[in-house]
Design an enzyme around this catalytic site. Sequence first.
Site, mmCIF file in Angstrom:
data_model
loop_
_atom_site.group_PDB
_atom_site.id
_atom_site.type_symbol
_atom_site.label_atom_id
_atom_site.label_comp_id
_atom_site.label_asym_id
_atom_site.label_seq_id
_atom_site.Cartn_x
_atom_site.Cartn_y
_atom_site.Cartn_z
ATOM 1 N N ASP A 9 -2.729 -29.862 -17.840
ATOM 2 C CA ASP A 9 -1.942 -28.706 -17.744
ATOM 3 C C ASP A 9 -2.762 -27.637 -16.806
ATOM 4 O O ASP A 9 -3.996 -28.078 -16.604
ATOM 5 C CB ASP A 9 -1.981 -28.193 -19.241
ATOM 6 C CG ASP A 9 -1.488 -26.580 -19.280
ATOM 7 O OD1 ASP A 9 -0.552 -26.360 -18.738
ATOM 8 O OD2 ASP A 9 -2.189 -25.767 -19.892
ATOM 9 N N ASP A 11 -2.534 -23.500 -16.328
ATOM 10 C CA ASP A 11 -2.936 -22.284 -17.102
ATOM 11 C C ASP A 11 -3.320 -22.361 -18.421
ATOM 12 O O ASP A 11 -2.667 -23.057 -19.206
ATOM 13 C CB ASP A 11 -1.809 -21.158 -17.084
ATOM 14 C CG ASP A 11 -2.365 -19.667 -17.058
ATOM 15 O OD1 ASP A 11 -3.743 -19.535 -16.933
ATOM 16 O OD2 ASP A 11 -1.740 -18.793 -16.726
#
Length: 254
Positions: A9, A11
């Site tokens: 991922d 953020d």
Amino acid sequence: MKAKGYLFDLDGTMYNGTEPVKEAVDFVNRLQAEGIPYLFVTNNASMTAEAVAEKLRGMGVHSDAKHVLTSAMATGRYIADLSPKARVYAIGETGLIDALEREGLDVVATEAADYVVIGLDRQITYEKLAVGALAIRAGARFISTNGDIAIPTERGFLPGNGALTSVLRVTTEKEPFFIGKPEPVMVNIATEMIGLSKEDVIMVGDNYHTDILFGINGGIRTMHVNSGVHTPVFIQGQDRQPTYMVDTLAEWIL
């Protein structure tokens, strides 16, 4: 069993806003040095792969476009596999339009479309939604790049694509097909991109509802890192658990 490749991922995992997560940056650079494949998997449909890679390089992460899979890219691949050369009415920004066109799809400006695709559009207008609604009512298939109802910004949490998607869902009374995390569609595309089978890959993320459930739903191992949205206490209270939990990636041995 050690992983042969990693999905990350962005953020909350690689960075928080404009601040890189040092342990994650160091970890990815170790993967690059040791020749271990990795891919950044993001629900962000507004940026091109090149723009995402450039942002990461600015934070010291070794990356280029081949290391990035956005929900827009996955959407383009999904539609092209089902309906090559399909007419698509797209509500979204540069990243979405670029991804659809790269797959050879015909991005149209009217309701004469086979598909309506909506991604985050910070220049959304009533007319864009109106055309999308008319196309869906006329029989176009309704696809949303992701269901994120809010996105984190320096100003706080702002409306996400899931919120925009809900307008078309309510007015047409049609349910969209979602592509991005936590739906499993991107898992097959991601593993194909890095040339590994599902059992050889670990999904790394901070958000249980998107990253961890994405891996679980897609049949790959998951690792929760304590650098973003959800705390270990929250994770431990969930019915379906990640495969691994670490405070930071500095704890993980390759």
